[in-house]
Design an enzyme around this catalytic site. Sequence first.
Site, PDB file in Angstrom:
ATOM      1  N   ARG A 193      -1.053 -13.049   0.089  1.00 36.34           N
ATOM      2  CA  ARG A 193      -0.500 -12.096  -0.884  1.00 36.34           C
ATOM      3  C   ARG A 193       0.998 -12.360  -1.003  1.00 36.34           C
ATOM      4  O   ARG A 193       1.717 -12.289  -0.006  1.00 36.34           O
ATOM      5  CB  ARG A 193      -0.772 -10.668  -0.393  1.00 36.34           C
ATOM      6  CG  ARG A 193      -0.327  -9.574  -1.338  1.00 36.34           C
ATOM      7  CD  ARG A 193      -0.684  -8.204  -0.761  1.00 36.34           C
ATOM      8  NE  ARG A 193      -0.236  -7.117  -1.610  1.00 36.34           N
ATOM      9  CZ  ARG A 193       0.981  -6.606  -1.589  1.00 36.34           C
ATOM     10  NH1 ARG A 193       1.884  -7.072  -0.764  1.00 36.34           N
ATOM     11  NH2 ARG A 193       1.310  -5.614  -2.407  1.00 36.34           N
ATOM     12  N   LYS A 218       8.987  -9.871   3.564  1.00 38.45           N
ATOM     13  CA  LYS A 218       9.015  -8.688   4.432  1.00 38.45           C
ATOM     14  C   LYS A 218      10.139  -8.742   5.468  1.00 38.45           C
ATOM     15  O   LYS A 218      10.723  -9.790   5.730  1.00 38.45           O
ATOM     16  CB  LYS A 218       7.650  -8.478   5.092  1.00 38.45           C
ATOM     17  CG  LYS A 218       6.663  -7.826   4.112  1.00 38.45           C
ATOM     18  CD  LYS A 218       5.346  -7.463   4.722  1.00 38.45           C
ATOM     19  CE  LYS A 218       4.451  -6.808   3.655  1.00 38.45           C
ATOM     20  NZ  LYS A 218       3.087  -6.554   4.150  1.00 38.45           N
TER      21      LYS A 218
HETATM   22  C1  YH5 Z   1      -0.147  -6.343   2.896  1.00 36.50           C
HETATM   23  O1  YH5 Z   1       0.490  -6.912   3.767  1.00 36.50           O
HETATM   24  N1  YH5 Z   1       1.717  -5.021   1.780  1.00 36.50           N
HETATM   25  S1  YH5 Z   1       3.014  -3.287   0.105  1.00 36.50           S
HETATM   26  C2  YH5 Z   1       8.456  -4.853   2.216  1.00 36.50           C
HETATM   27  C3  YH5 Z   1       9.082  -5.967   1.679  1.00 36.50           C
HETATM   28  C4  YH5 Z   1       8.399  -6.798   0.841  1.00 36.50           C
HETATM   29  C5  YH5 Z   1       7.086  -6.518   0.521  1.00 36.50           C
HETATM   30  C6  YH5 Z   1      11.177  -5.526   2.739  1.00 36.50           C
HETATM   31  N2  YH5 Z   1       0.419  -4.000   0.282  1.00 36.50           N
HETATM   32  C7  YH5 Z   1       0.439  -5.436   1.963  1.00 36.50           C
HETATM   33  O2  YH5 Z   1       4.440  -5.912  -0.029  1.00 36.50           O
HETATM   34  N3  YH5 Z   1      -1.695  -5.032   0.951  1.00 36.50           N
HETATM   35  C8  YH5 Z   1       1.673  -4.151   0.757  1.00 36.50           C
HETATM   36  O3  YH5 Z   1      10.386  -6.309   1.934  1.00 36.50           O
HETATM   37  C9  YH5 Z   1      -0.365  -4.819   1.033  1.00 36.50           C
HETATM   38  N4  YH5 Z   1      -1.489  -6.525   2.775  1.00 36.50           N
HETATM   39  C10 YH5 Z   1      -2.239  -5.888   1.828  1.00 36.50           C
HETATM   40  N5  YH5 Z   1      -3.550  -6.141   1.791  1.00 36.50           N
HETATM   41  C11 YH5 Z   1       4.427  -3.832   1.075  1.00 36.50           C
HETATM   42  C12 YH5 Z   1       5.054  -5.105   0.636  1.00 36.50           C
HETATM   43  C13 YH5 Z   1       6.462  -5.382   1.027  1.00 36.50           C
HETATM   44  C14 YH5 Z   1       7.146  -4.568   1.876  1.00 36.50           C
END
Ligand code: YH5
Length: 273
Positions: free
Chosen positions: A253, A219
């Site tokens: 996750r 993230k």
């Molecule tokens: C979460 O924290 N996050 S979707 C931006 C990124 C990399 C990954 C800029 N669904 C979560 O994974 N569900 C998402 O790089 C989630 N907890 C739960 N329970 C966003 C994501 C991501 C966003």
Amino acid sequence: MDFAGKLLDLNQPQVMGILNVTPDSFSDGGVFLSAQAAFAGARRMVEEGAAIIDVGGESTRPGAAPVSVQEELDRVIPVIEILSRELPIIVSIDTSKPEVMRAAVAAGAGLINDVRALSEEGALQAAAQARVPVCLMHMQGEPRIMQHSPHYNDVAAEVGSFLLERIHACVAAGIPRARLLIDPGFGFGKALGHNLRLFKYLDSFCGLALPLVVGVSRKSMIGAVLEKPVDQRLYGSVALAALAVWQGASIIRTHDVQATADAIKMAWAVKQA
Ligand code: YH5
């Protein structure tokens, strides 16, 4: 915890692998487009130590196009059917739509992961009827505008109050507390300082006495601290996974299952010593 008949021990930390089935997902960029390709990716994550695979068909990236119910069903249902039939894991459905929750659980999903914490019309009822555990995540605002100007006076306290309110809403709707998990929602309506402070006080969420889910993999908080693009955030992600387990997280996750599984095993071994 009982995930639609599959038992998972949450007294020790577990890995949830991320399986995006969105054509516009920026971390995997269309890698998991067909159900077959999704299956191959999931099988690898299981071999690497994932206990849960989180299947998502809606991008929550700011500015991403909204996805219709039918489009989301077409993306996720074939994948959930194959994974739940072929792999010895719990399939999680990452959705906010009640229709998708119902169809996903009918197709074999054992966990509802909702970044909107069952706030959509009909979602509380759908989850109650599905009788599977639910992960309630905090978000300030909605994905399109959530990063415009996030504001908190005390981020950990405000996220905690929100989660407590959603726990009460779930219990009132007939979802027993024993079926709930909580997630502070890193990156969802939070500036860098908010994310870092939230992480620093992660252990405060243990007071809610529910399994804690943490998603920081790749993230932007890692990108901002390290000044690195999304494909160079593995070590930062793994460091935070270990720190999350140290502070009591039950489920991590992640996109990177093997590295994360090793890191949390070590953190857990030290914590148990
Ligand atoms: C979460 O924290 N996050 S979707 C931006 C990124 C990399 C990954 C800029 N669904 C979560 O994974 N569900 C998402 O790089 C989630 N907890 C739960 N329970 C966003 C994501 C991501 C966003």
